[in-house]
Design an enzyme around this catalytic site. Structure first.
Site: not given
Ligand code: RB5
Length: 148
Positions: A8, A67, A98
């Site tokens: 993203d 994340t 695994h």
């Molecule tokens: C975007 O702000 C964030 O929510 C996205 O990149 C991601 O970390 C979602 O899991």
């Protein structure tokens, strides 16, 4: 190796760097987007990379969001796809050995570019060990097959 990559907006610059790194190593990389740092929705790119794997257009996938969690959740909704979230190389290696994961996911807000490259290297260098892990992965598939 044929690799599909997606991110993203939060992972856009990291994606560009990882793509260049993989191409330097001779991999054939398909960029599934996003194509700019403009705000967008991570499930779109998680699904695209997962479908590329499912269609056999790529052997492995790399997914990046803030994340690594959201984009991996989306990819894991595609039947037969296993995407593991990693913040270090040990887990990246183990999710191949695994879990037979076809996709590695990580967070551009969690790891820096040097760590990201180590994660990708560990993932691509490892192979599924089979043996007792085959049955466990098959149990995951059974769960999937029990759903509507
Ligand atoms: C975007 O702000 C964030 O929510 C996205 O990149 C991601 O970390 C979602 O899991």
């Amino acid at each position: 190796m044929k690799i599909a990559i997606g991110s993203d907006h939060t992972g856009f610059f990291m994606k560009q760097e990882i793509m260049a790194y993989l191409r330097e190593q001779g991999h054939e990389v398909t960029d599934c987007g996003t194509y700019s740092a403009e705000r967008c929705d991570y499930p779109i790119y998680g699904e695209r990379v997962a479908l590329a794997i499912k269609a056999g257009e790529a052997e492995r996938g790399v997914l990046i969001c803030g994340t690594g969690v959201g984009i991996s959740l989306a990819a894991n909704k595609v039947k037969g796809i296993r995407a593991g979230v990693c913040s270090e190389p040990y887990t990246a290696r183990m999710t191949r050995q695994h879990n037979n994961s076809q996709i590695i996911a990580f967070g551009a807000r969690v790891v820096g570019p040097a760590m990201a490259k180590m994660i990708v290297d560990a993932f691509l260098d490892a192979e599924f060990e089979g043996g007792r892990h085959t049955d466990r992965v098959a149990l995951i598939t059974e769960i999937e097959n029990r759903q509507e």
